[in-house]
Design an enzyme around this catalytic site. Structure first.
Site, short mmCIF file in Angstrom:
data_model
loop_
_atom_site.label_atom_id
_atom_site.label_comp_id
_atom_site.label_asym_id
_atom_site.label_seq_id
_atom_site.Cartn_x
_atom_site.Cartn_y
_atom_site.Cartn_z
CB CYS A 77 -59.46 -0.75 87.65
SG CYS A 77 -59.01 -0.48 89.37
CG HIS A 326 -58.87 7.35 89.17
ND1 HIS A 326 -57.87 8.28 89.19
CD2 HIS A 326 -58.27 6.14 89.41
CE1 HIS A 326 -56.71 7.67 89.43
NE2 HIS A 326 -56.93 6.38 89.56
CB ALA A 328 -55.83 11.60 96.01
#
Length: 397
Positions: A77, A326, A328
């Site tokens: 991802c 990656h 918040a």
């Protein structure tokens, strides 16, 4: 801020956030990871939060071993972004048509393409390696009995959850395209299969958490996992490349008069394994909810669907294993967000963004996430901000 160091059983835990702000269950997971016999280092990003086995927002360096749960179930991802020649002045006042066109081009949720999408469909996309990639499919999917037709149909699709496609505007008025997705369902099934295999291995029976089961070097189980892992990471990268090509086509058609052009794409995984060398040792570095931020390397750190994102350049901080956050990071679970917020709250927090505002995406409301500005501020020794973007269109799974 610089990092805070906490003691761990085998290695110190370096945290780029205030430990007092981290949920207790996540702190326990970090302490558990630090007990693994193979661990050589643990860096914790400011977006850290509870995950399966290992926290999201952690970088785990091990020698001769890898933990599949520390990669996550969405193998590979990550993010892609590209700056266009368009400016905010080129955008129409009503962006609903643009959102609709994007949703028509890129299937969301469990949707698939009726006709397969591949690099040869797009001018300028490299096709080298495509046939070899699919030639390895049977060796990957045999254990999970995944149908090739489904894997092909999901190639170039968004998925659901926190995945998104966005049209953004930077502070200087430039229009950017951005998307977030991974290896779709086949990556998830491969991950779950290998986590199950690892949990049954004898060397994992005494671990403090069975979800931290590892594969060790020079074993058939490790070889099988590495084969499937690296294939799924490649799938995820192809998936984002093809979605971005579809998105560019939409932009070209919707803004014909402006004749938009596109700068080189920025792309980064944030759930993956890489072979890297630190302190003279060859290590397997697992980033789960973290990007590589080597010196001069570009990365993408998104906020939530109403707050904006950052394009960054890595500073190459080896204390963090050349990594950064990656995104918040969630500050509450999906169920907690659904209990706390309403569709009215969603409308208020996404004002000015053309996006879904129904109950199906309340769990993705900006209020469920940490402050992206604070997260960026906590890693000033990891990355340099290149551009701040604000979304004007957001397509959610």
């Amino acid at each position: 801020m610089s990092y805070v160091e906490m003691p761990g059983a085998k290695v110190p835990i370096r945290m780029w956030t205030d430990p007092a702000t981290v949920e207790d269950v996540a702190l326990r997971q970090l302490q558990n990871v630090a007990t693994l016999p193979w661990i050589k280092g643990l860096a914790v990003m400011p977006d850290v939060h509870y995950g399966k086995g290992a926290t999201v927002g952690s970088v785990i360096a091990m020698r001769g071993a890898v933990c599949p749960a520390a990669v996550g179930v969405d193998i590979g991802c990550g993010m892609s972004a590209v700056k266009t020649s368009l400016t905010a002045n080129d955008l129409p006042g009503d962006l609903s048509r643009l959102r609709s066109k994007i949703e028509q081009a890129v299937p969301v949720g469990r949707g698939m393409h009726d006709d397969p999408v591949e690099p040869g469909d797009f001018h300028g996309l490299a096709t080298a390696g495509w046939e070899d990639f699919w030639g390895r499919f049977e060796g990957v999917a045999e254990a999970v009995h995944f149908r090739r037709s489904r894997a092909i149909g999901q190639m170039g699709t968004l998925g659901s959850g926190n995945h998104f496609v966005e049209v953004c505007v930077s502070e200087d008025g430039s229009v950017w395209l951005m998307l977030h997705s991974g290896s779709r369902n086949i990556g998830k099934e491969l991950a779950e299969h290998h986590i199950g295999v690892a949990q049954k291995l004898p060397h994992n029976q005494g671990l403090v958490d069975r979800d931290l089961a590892v594969f060790v070097a020079d074993t058939p189980q490790m070889a099988a996992y590495r084969n499937d892992l690296f294939w799924a990471q490649e799938y995820a990268k192809y998936n984002r490349t093809l979605m971005m090509a579809l998105l560019k086509d939409v932009i070209r058609k919707e803004f014909k008069k402006a004749k938009p052009t596109f700068e080189p794409e920025i792309s980064c995984h944030h759930n993956y394994v890489a072979e890297e060398r630190y302190d003279g040792m060859d290590l397997l570095v697992t980033r789960k909810g973290a990007i590589r931020a080597g010196s001069g390397e570009y990365g993408i750190i998104p906020g939530s669907m109403g707050t904006g994102s950052y394009i960054v350049k890595g500073l190459g901080n080896e204390l963090a294993f050349n990594s950064a956050s990656h995104g918040a990071g969630r500050r509450m679970s999906r169920n907690a967000a659904k209990r706390r917020f309403s569709t009215k709250d969603l409308e208020e927090q996404t004002r000015g963004v053309e996006c879904r505002k129904d109950s199906g995406v309340v769990d993705e409301i900006p209020g469920a996430y940490k402050s992206i500005e604070q997260v960026i501020d906590q890693q000033r020794d990891l990355v340099q901000v290149v551009a701040k973007l604000k979304q004007v269109v957001c397509v959610k799974g």
